[in-house]
Design a protein around this motif. Structure first.
Motif, PDB file in Angstrom:
ATOM      1  N   TRP A  52       0.498   0.422  12.320  1.00  0.00           N
ATOM      2  CA  TRP A  52      -0.475   1.289  11.656  1.00  0.00           C
ATOM      3  C   TRP A  52      -1.917   0.864  11.904  1.00  0.00           C
ATOM      4  N   GLN A  53      -2.136  -0.328  12.373  1.00  0.00           N
ATOM      5  CA  GLN A  53      -3.491  -0.859  12.465  1.00  0.00           C
ATOM      6  C   GLN A  53      -4.375   0.045  13.333  1.00  0.00           C
ATOM      7  N   GLY A  54      -5.545   0.378  12.795  1.00  0.00           N
ATOM      8  CA  GLY A  54      -6.478   1.259  13.486  1.00  0.00           C
ATOM      9  C   GLY A  54      -6.257   2.726  13.188  1.00  0.00           C
ATOM     10  N   GLN A  55      -5.173   3.084  12.509  1.00  0.00           N
ATOM     11  CA  GLN A  55      -4.878   4.484  12.214  1.00  0.00           C
ATOM     12  C   GLN A  55      -5.335   4.845  10.801  1.00  0.00           C
ATOM     13  N   LYS A  56      -5.557   6.147  10.576  1.00  0.00           N
ATOM     14  CA  LYS A  56      -5.893   6.632   9.248  1.00  0.00           C
ATOM     15  C   LYS A  56      -4.631   6.712   8.401  1.00  0.00           C
ATOM     16  N   LEU A  57      -4.767   6.322   7.136  1.00  0.00           N
ATOM     17  CA  LEU A  57      -3.658   6.334   6.201  1.00  0.00           C
ATOM     18  C   LEU A  57      -3.970   7.245   5.025  1.00  0.00           C
ATOM     19  N   GLU A  58      -2.916   7.618   4.303  1.00  0.00           N
ATOM     20  CA  GLU A  58      -3.064   8.305   3.021  1.00  0.00           C
ATOM     21  C   GLU A  58      -2.711   7.342   1.902  1.00  0.00           C
ATOM     22  N   PHE A  59      -3.322   7.565   0.744  1.00  0.00           N
ATOM     23  CA  PHE A  59      -3.215   6.682  -0.420  1.00  0.00           C
ATOM     24  C   PHE A  59      -2.646   7.514  -1.567  1.00  0.00           C
ATOM     25  N   PHE A  60      -1.412   7.186  -2.002  1.00  0.00           N
ATOM     26  CA  PHE A  60      -0.725   7.960  -3.030  1.00  0.00           C
ATOM     27  C   PHE A  60      -0.400   7.062  -4.228  1.00  0.00           C
TER      28      PHE A  60
ATOM     29  N   VAL B 193       1.375   4.009   0.572  1.00  0.00           N
ATOM     30  CA  VAL B 193       0.455   4.321   1.665  1.00  0.00           C
ATOM     31  C   VAL B 193       1.310   4.721   2.867  1.00  0.00           C
ATOM     32  N   ALA B 194       0.796   5.670   3.646  1.00  0.00           N
ATOM     33  CA  ALA B 194       1.544   6.184   4.787  1.00  0.00           C
ATOM     34  C   ALA B 194       0.564   6.726   5.808  1.00  0.00           C
ATOM     35  N   GLN B 195       1.048   6.932   7.020  1.00  0.00           N
ATOM     36  CA  GLN B 195       0.204   7.494   8.071  1.00  0.00           C
ATOM     37  C   GLN B 195      -0.230   8.897   7.683  1.00  0.00           C
ATOM     38  N   ALA B 196      -1.498   9.205   7.927  1.00  0.00           N
ATOM     39  CA  ALA B 196      -2.069  10.495   7.549  1.00  0.00           C
ATOM     40  C   ALA B 196      -1.657  11.574   8.543  1.00  0.00           C
ATOM     41  N   ASN B 197      -1.561  12.798   8.030  1.00  0.00           N
ATOM     42  CA  ASN B 197      -1.331  13.997   8.844  1.00  0.00           C
ATOM     43  C   ASN B 197      -0.136  13.875   9.783  1.00  0.00           C
ATOM     44  N   PRO B 198       1.048  13.544   9.260  1.00  0.00           N
ATOM     45  CA  PRO B 198       2.215  13.460  10.145  1.00  0.00           C
ATOM     46  C   PRO B 198       2.576  14.843  10.671  1.00  0.00           C
ATOM     47  N   PRO B 199       3.089  14.936  11.885  1.00  0.00           N
ATOM     48  CA  PRO B 199       3.445  16.247  12.434  1.00  0.00           C
ATOM     49  C   PRO B 199       4.681  16.816  11.746  1.00  0.00           C
TER      50      PRO B 199
END
Length: 301
Positions: free
Chosen positions: A221-229, A272-278
């Protein structure tokens, strides 16, 4: 339960779009018109099709653990909600009626998606999603099968929201295998957030904001945008602008607190998870942490 949903939705009306009121009142108006005019009213089609599924590959013998789950298939552009629905909405609620000696656990919620809508944002699911629930059969259970009854209520939303509900029954044999839906349960459980230690992770509140500093997240995940729930409702402003950054392997975020916040927890469970998953359905598998809060919370509303 439908009345409970309507009551909750009414109390939250200031946070929902005006179309919600119209969507709730329209079916009632149609029914009233049918009664007064002598016509037969029709039930509006549901925006979410629901089905109760089971997964018991080794049967439901005494002492066994098996899975049941409500599968929701959403009409395109519609969604339902996670345990924390975000700025508005209500989580799907499941009420089980089970034989003596059989108990149900909590929903193993898949990682949600974020649905922005103007200045608001909701947390939930579109497409097709399965909400798995573990059942435990007591060692002294007697019977040839397990009869499962479920009452479920959910709020289906696009720009407008419609409360929906359903009743479901299922018979699971004690002997034999019930494994037809195994792939669906495997996918749902794989989409759930994975618990990980919160060592060296902290949350620090300040006036108007919550600062997160999380360590030990997946290296990919490093360097990627994440979501915060956050799992707690009403703590942050889901639709407000926020900032995030990576400092090596450490992820930091500054998230606006809700002006209506009423809680000041000593620790906070969050995903927390990767943002905008396809795609559609659940979000990408996230990480779940219970993080201690350092310092003092601003005064609550």
């Amino acid at each position: 339960m439908l009345q409970k949903l309507l009551s909750c939705a009414t109390r939250s009306a200031r946070r929902l779009l005006p179309a919600l009121s119209l969507s709730l009142l329209l079916p009632l108006a149609v029914q009233a018109q049918g009664i007064l005019g002598g016509a037969t009213s029709q039930t509006p089609p549901q925006m979410v099709q629901a089905e109760l599924l089971a997964h018991a590959p080794d049967g439901a013998a005494p002492g066994a653990k098996l899975w049941v789950g409500l599968q929701l298939t959403h009409t395109p552009e519609w969604h339902t909600y996670w345990k924390n629905s975000g700025d508005s909405g209500l989580p799907t609620e499941l009420q089980w009626t089970l034989p003596e000696g059989v108990t149900a656990g909590d929903i193993a919620w898949p990682t949600p998606r974020k649905f922005p809508l103007g200045t608001l944002a909701n947390y939930g699911y579109d497409g097709t999603v399965l909400l798995p629930v573990p059942l435990t059969v007591a060692p002294d259970f007697k019977g040839s099968h397990v009869d499962v009854q479920l009452y479920a209520a959910w709020l289906a939303c696009r720009k407008e929201c419609i409360p929906e509900e359903g009743r479901f029954t299922l018979r699971i044999p004690v002997q034999g295998s019930t494994a037809l839906n195994g792939l669906a349960f495997e996918a749902a459980l794989a989409a759930g957030p994975k618990d990980q230690p919160a060592a060296d992770s902290t949350l620090t509140p300040e006036p108007g904001f919550l600062n997160a500093s999380l360590a030990g997240l997946p290296a990919a995940w490093q360097g990627q945008k994440l979501e915060f729930f956050p799992e707690a409702t009403g703590l942050i402003e889901p639709g407000a602008a926020w900032t995030q950054a990576w400092d090596g392997a450490r992820w930091t975020a500054r998230v606006p607190l809700s002006p209506q916040r009423s809680d000041s927890p000593a620790q906070l469970a969050l995903v927390v998870a990767q943002a905008n998953p396809p795609g559609e359905g659940a979000g990408s598998a996230g990480a779940r942490l219970t993080v201690p809060v350092q310092g003092n919370w601003p005064a609550a509303a």
